[in-house]
Design a protein around this motif. Structure first.
Motif, PDB file in Angstrom:
ATOM      1  N   LEU A   1       0.827  -1.206   0.000  1.00 44.66           N
ATOM      2  CA  LEU A   1       0.000   0.000   0.000  1.00 44.66           C
ATOM      3  C   LEU A   1       0.863   1.258   0.000  1.00 44.66           C
ATOM      4  CD1 LEU A   1      -2.753   1.384   0.162  1.00 44.66           C
ATOM      5  CD2 LEU A   1      -2.658   1.134   2.660  1.00 44.66           C
ATOM      6  N   SER A   2       1.929   1.270   0.799  1.00 47.09           N
ATOM      7  CA  SER A   2       2.801   2.448   0.856  1.00 47.09           C
ATOM      8  C   SER A   2       3.473   2.695  -0.494  1.00 47.09           C
ATOM      9  CB  SER A   2       3.860   2.282   1.951  1.00 47.09           C
ATOM     10  OG  SER A   2       4.714   1.191   1.674  1.00 47.09           O
ATOM     11  N   LEU A   3       3.890   1.622  -1.166  1.00 38.52           N
ATOM     12  CA  LEU A   3       4.488   1.786  -2.494  1.00 38.52           C
ATOM     13  C   LEU A   3       3.476   2.355  -3.488  1.00 38.52           C
ATOM     14  CD1 LEU A   3       6.806  -1.314  -3.063  1.00 38.52           C
ATOM     15  CD2 LEU A   3       7.445   1.058  -2.685  1.00 38.52           C
TER      16      LEU A   3
ATOM     17  N   PRO B   1      10.150   6.557  -2.267  1.00 37.00           N
ATOM     18  CA  PRO B   1       9.852   5.123  -2.456  1.00 37.00           C
ATOM     19  C   PRO B   1      11.101   4.260  -2.572  1.00 37.00           C
ATOM     20  CG  PRO B   1       9.266   6.415  -4.414  1.00 37.00           C
ATOM     21  CD  PRO B   1       9.541   7.382  -3.320  1.00 37.00           C
ATOM     22  N   ILE B   2      12.198   4.819  -3.084  1.00 36.47           N
ATOM     23  CA  ILE B   2      13.459   4.068  -3.130  1.00 36.47           C
ATOM     24  C   ILE B   2      13.947   3.805  -1.707  1.00 36.47           C
ATOM     25  CG2 ILE B   2      15.908   4.243  -3.781  1.00 36.47           C
ATOM     26  CD1 ILE B   2      15.061   5.539  -6.362  1.00 36.47           C
ATOM     27  N   CYS B   3      13.747   4.770  -0.821  1.00 39.13           N
ATOM     28  CA  CYS B   3      14.130   4.586   0.584  1.00 39.13           C
ATOM     29  C   CYS B   3      13.388   3.404   1.203  1.00 39.13           C
ATOM     30  CB  CYS B   3      13.843   5.854   1.388  1.00 39.13           C
ATOM     31  SG  CYS B   3      14.851   7.265   0.945  1.00 39.13           S
ATOM     32  N   VAL B   4      12.086   3.317   0.925  1.00 35.60           N
ATOM     33  CA  VAL B   4      11.279   2.228   1.491  1.00 35.60           C
ATOM     34  C   VAL B   4      11.670   0.891   0.866  1.00 35.60           C
ATOM     35  CG1 VAL B   4       8.939   1.344   1.751  1.00 35.60           C
ATOM     36  CG2 VAL B   4       9.386   3.776   2.062  1.00 35.60           C
TER      37      VAL B   4
ATOM     38  N   ALA C   1      18.008   3.898   4.565  1.00 33.75           N
ATOM     39  CA  ALA C   1      16.961   4.794   4.065  1.00 33.75           C
ATOM     40  C   ALA C   1      17.126   6.202   4.632  1.00 33.75           C
ATOM     41  CB  ALA C   1      15.588   4.234   4.434  1.00 33.75           C
ATOM     42  N   GLY C   2      17.530   6.313   5.894  1.00 37.20           N
ATOM     43  CA  GLY C   2      17.755   7.619   6.492  1.00 37.20           C
ATOM     44  C   GLY C   2      18.880   8.366   5.809  1.00 37.20           C
ATOM     45  N   SER C   3      19.965   7.651   5.478  1.00 35.27           N
ATOM     46  CA  SER C   3      21.082   8.281   4.761  1.00 35.27           C
ATOM     47  C   SER C   3      20.662   8.721   3.367  1.00 35.27           C
ATOM     48  CB  SER C   3      22.259   7.305   4.664  1.00 35.27           C
ATOM     49  OG  SER C   3      22.814   7.049   5.932  1.00 35.27           O
ATOM     50  N   LEU C   4      19.829   7.907   2.709  1.00 33.00           N
ATOM     51  CA  LEU C   4      19.363   8.256   1.364  1.00 33.00           C
ATOM     52  C   LEU C   4      18.587   9.563   1.363  1.00 33.00           C
ATOM     53  CD1 LEU C   4      20.209   5.322   0.541  1.00 33.00           C
ATOM     54  CD2 LEU C   4      18.086   5.219  -0.765  1.00 33.00           C
TER      55      LEU C   4
ATOM     56  N   GLU D   1      17.369  -5.141  -5.476  1.00 36.08           N
ATOM     57  CA  GLU D   1      18.475  -4.185  -5.397  1.00 36.08           C
ATOM     58  C   GLU D   1      18.902  -3.705  -6.782  1.00 36.08           C
ATOM     59  OE1 GLU D   1      20.455  -6.051  -1.312  1.00 36.08           O
ATOM     60  OE2 GLU D   1      20.991  -6.827  -3.292  1.00 36.08           O
ATOM     61  N   THR D   2      18.886  -4.606  -7.759  1.00 36.24           N
ATOM     62  CA  THR D   2      19.250  -4.221  -9.128  1.00 36.24           C
ATOM     63  C   THR D   2      18.265  -3.206  -9.682  1.00 36.24           C
ATOM     64  OG1 THR D   2      20.207  -6.415  -9.500  1.00 36.24           O
ATOM     65  CG2 THR D   2      19.732  -5.077 -11.456  1.00 36.24           C
ATOM     66  N   PHE D   3      16.974  -3.442  -9.447  1.00 34.70           N
ATOM     67  CA  PHE D   3      15.951  -2.525  -9.939  1.00 34.70           C
ATOM     68  C   PHE D   3      16.017  -1.167  -9.237  1.00 34.70           C
ATOM     69  CE2 PHE D   3      13.059  -6.241 -11.362  1.00 34.70           C
ATOM     70  CZ  PHE D   3      13.717  -6.266 -12.588  1.00 34.70           C
ATOM     71  N   LEU D   4      16.584  -1.117  -8.047  1.00 40.91           N
ATOM     72  CA  LEU D   4      16.762   0.167  -7.373  1.00 40.91           C
ATOM     73  C   LEU D   4      17.859   0.996  -8.037  1.00 40.91           C
ATOM     74  CD1 LEU D   4      16.500  -0.767  -3.575  1.00 40.91           C
ATOM     75  CD2 LEU D   4      14.859   0.480  -4.955  1.00 40.91           C
ATOM     76  N   PHE D   5      18.917   0.337  -8.497  1.00 42.68           N
ATOM     77  CA  PHE D   5      20.043   1.054  -9.096  1.00 42.68           C
ATOM     78  C   PHE D   5      19.746   1.522 -10.521  1.00 42.68           C
ATOM     79  CE2 PHE D   5      22.736  -1.100  -5.854  1.00 42.68           C
ATOM     80  CZ  PHE D   5      23.399   0.019  -5.387  1.00 42.68           C
ATOM     81  N   ILE D   6      18.985   0.748 -11.276  1.00 43.89           N
ATOM     82  CA  ILE D   6      18.798   1.039 -12.708  1.00 43.89           C
ATOM     83  C   ILE D   6      18.218   2.436 -12.972  1.00 43.89           C
ATOM     84  CG2 ILE D   6      17.468   0.378 -14.752  1.00 43.89           C
ATOM     85  CD1 ILE D   6      17.993  -2.555 -13.997  1.00 43.89           C
ATOM     86  N   PRO D   7      17.102   2.846 -12.322  1.00 41.32           N
ATOM     87  CA  PRO D   7      16.598   4.204 -12.603  1.00 41.32           C
ATOM     88  C   PRO D   7      17.566   5.300 -12.207  1.00 41.32           C
ATOM     89  CG  PRO D   7      15.405   3.207 -10.761  1.00 41.32           C
ATOM     90  CD  PRO D   7      16.223   2.127 -11.376  1.00 41.32           C
ATOM     91  N   LEU D   8      18.359   5.081 -11.160  1.00 48.47           N
ATOM     92  CA  LEU D   8      19.359   6.073 -10.757  1.00 48.47           C
ATOM     93  C   LEU D   8      20.433   6.221 -11.833  1.00 48.47           C
ATOM     94  CD1 LEU D   8      19.723   5.021  -7.002  1.00 48.47           C
ATOM     95  CD2 LEU D   8      18.501   7.001  -7.894  1.00 48.47           C
TER      96      LEU D   8
END
Length: 488
Positions: free
Chosen positions: A34-36, A96-99, A241-244, A450-457
């Motif tokens: 739901l949060s996503l 959302p990347i943080c979560v 997530a806090g550092s992000l 983790e891979t999908f988190l890096f790709i958009p960045l």
């Protein structure tokens, strides 16, 4: 029928309502999904405003005003221009990347963790869009509460409470001076509306006093030397997530404050204090870079690197020319992508090996090749390699700084050399060499999440580095209007 202006009024309400709904749910998996969904809807709406943004107009767009306290002439007014637009999009993109980065690492109180980020997103959107200096102060300070909880409750080590208080007290004490300045403005003018105050000319002595009051708040948030002590401590003790969110968004509030308030309301004082700011900025770049070279904690390396990069941004802002200001905004956006990506990479290592001490790592390319590729890309982006986002921003900042003060700009270029030194040194130590099997006994590469988190960045960094025109076009009119104050 709701028009687009009214729709913007509801943008910060969406994550807040999401936090209220999630408060009554106890299923962690459902909370995650739901949060996503809420974060995704908010992000899509923020892109919607970029689509309808008029590049040719320097005034604030999507304006909404509500008479908050009629008897005291206080109005709740929100709107965006080319300066604030991308900070709102950056906020809705990174949260959302943080979560997702905390999907498996946060084992306890995940509901409360998500609620903190939903409230934080709502407050950040308001901070970047509100056009009343008193309300800006309220939202600016309100950010301390969810971040204090994120660091203090979900931090990774024993000193997390100390780090949370560092962050809270440094920002709070600095901001008290800004509150006094806002009260002085209100008693003198009878309003705190930014658009009205832009046409009011304060006396030179009054400008000096008010500029220092606002500078005390914003310089701590950047952070500038010597107000930087809280940042490495907060980064080291906070969860990934806090550092992000700290590196990606919260540090930008200080430099955004300089652009929105200091340069806009106090032009004479800005010119008067620019030599001081340039001196502090150059010291911050060199000191931050040299201090980075002697760190052995992976998070502290990126934290001190952030000090150096954000002081580059300050130089661009106070160069008081179009190249410098546009470059500083672009560099802020780039830092909001590259620095969180590096913290995400360090979080990947910490999730596996429960250590951030550099001496324990070596030879990871042999067992984590995918990680080595992404970490290598963002290492190069951190040193502003051409075709990456940081290159365009730093080039424009240095171009603007050279036009203002050649000596200061020349010294600042040492930061680029030192940045290459500590970035490549870090990558070489972690990725190449022999694996230290006495410390690290099991290995596995990036998983699908983790891979999908890096790709958009990666894609955004390349987009900004290869074709920054869509970003520069949006900010051109607003930055030009801001600088027109200094041509009168």
């Amino acid at each position: 029928m709701i028009n687009i202006n009214q729709l913007f009024l509801y943008l910060p309400i969406i994550p807040f309502l999401g936090a209220v709904i999630i408060f009554f749910i106890n299923n962690d998996l459902f909370i995650k999904k739901l949060s996503l969904f809420i974060f995704f809807v908010t992000f899509q709406l923020s892109l919607f405003f970029w689509i309808f943004f008029d590049n040719s107009v320097y005034q604030f767009q999507f304006l909404n005003s509500i008479n908050w306290i009629p008897s005291e002439n206080f109005y709740y007014t929100v709107g965006i221009d080319g300066i604030s637009l991308f900070f709102i999009i950056l906020t809705t993109f990174l949260i959302p990347i943080c979560v997702l980065a905390s999907w498996d690492s946060i084992k306890k109180n995940f509901k409360e963790f998500v609620i903190c980020f939903l409230i934080l997103e709502s407050i950040l959107i308001l901070s970047f869009s509100v056009l009343d200096i008193l309300l800006f102060y309220i939202f600016f300070e309100s950010i301390l509460i969810p971040m204090f909880l994120i660091i203090g409750i979900w931090g990774s080590r024993e000193r997390k409470i100390r780090a949370a208080y560092y962050f809270f007290l440094y920002t709070l004490v600095g901001s008290l001076f800004m509150l006094l300045g806002i009260l002085l403005i209100y008693f003198e003018t009878g309003t705190t509306d930014l658009q009205t105050l832009s046409f009011i000319k304060f006396s030179e002595k009054r400008q000096l006093l008010l500029w220092l009051a606002f500078f005390a708040s914003f310089s701590v948030k950047v952070p500038m030397i010597p107000f930087h002590i809280w940042l490495p401590e907060a980064h080291v003790e906070s969860p990934t997530a806090g550092s992000l969110v700290l590196a990606g968004i919260l540090l930008k509030l200080g430099t955004y404050g300089f652009l929105r308030f200091s340069l806009n309301l106090f032009p004479w004082a800005t010119i008067y204090f620019t030599p001081l700011v340039f001196t502090m900025g150059v010291i911050g770049i060199v000191y931050g870079s040299l201090t980075t070279l002697r760190q052995i904690d992976l998070k502290k390396i990126i934290a001190y690197s952030s000090v150096a990069h954000m002081n580059f941004v300050v130089l661009g802002i106070f160069a008081l020319n179009l190249q410098g200001i546009e470059g500083s905004i672009l560099l802020m956006l780039s830092h909001g992508i590259v620095s969180p990506a590096l913290f995400l990479a360090i979080g990947v290592l910490y999730d596996r090996y429960k250590s951030r001490i550099l001496n324990y790592y070596s030879g990871l390319v042999q067992v984590m090749p995918l990680f080595a590729i992404f970490f290598g890309f963002f290492t190069l982006a951190n040193i502003s390699l051409p075709t990456t986002s940081s290159f365009v921003g730093e080039f424009l900042v240095l171009l603007g700084a050279f036009r203002y003060n050649t000596i200061a700009a020349f010294i600042a270029t040492l930061g680029i050399i030192l940045g290459a030194s500590y970035s490549l040194w870090l990558y070489n130590r972690v990725i190449f060499g022999n694996i230290k099997v006495y410390y690290l006994s099991y290995f596995y590469d990036l998983n699908r999440r983790e891979t999908f988190l890096f790709i958009p960045l990666v894609l955004i960094s390349l987009w900004m580095g290869i074709y920054p025109t869509p970003f520069l076009n949006c900010m051109h009119s607003s930055c030009g209007y801001l600088l027109s104050i200094y041509l009168i």
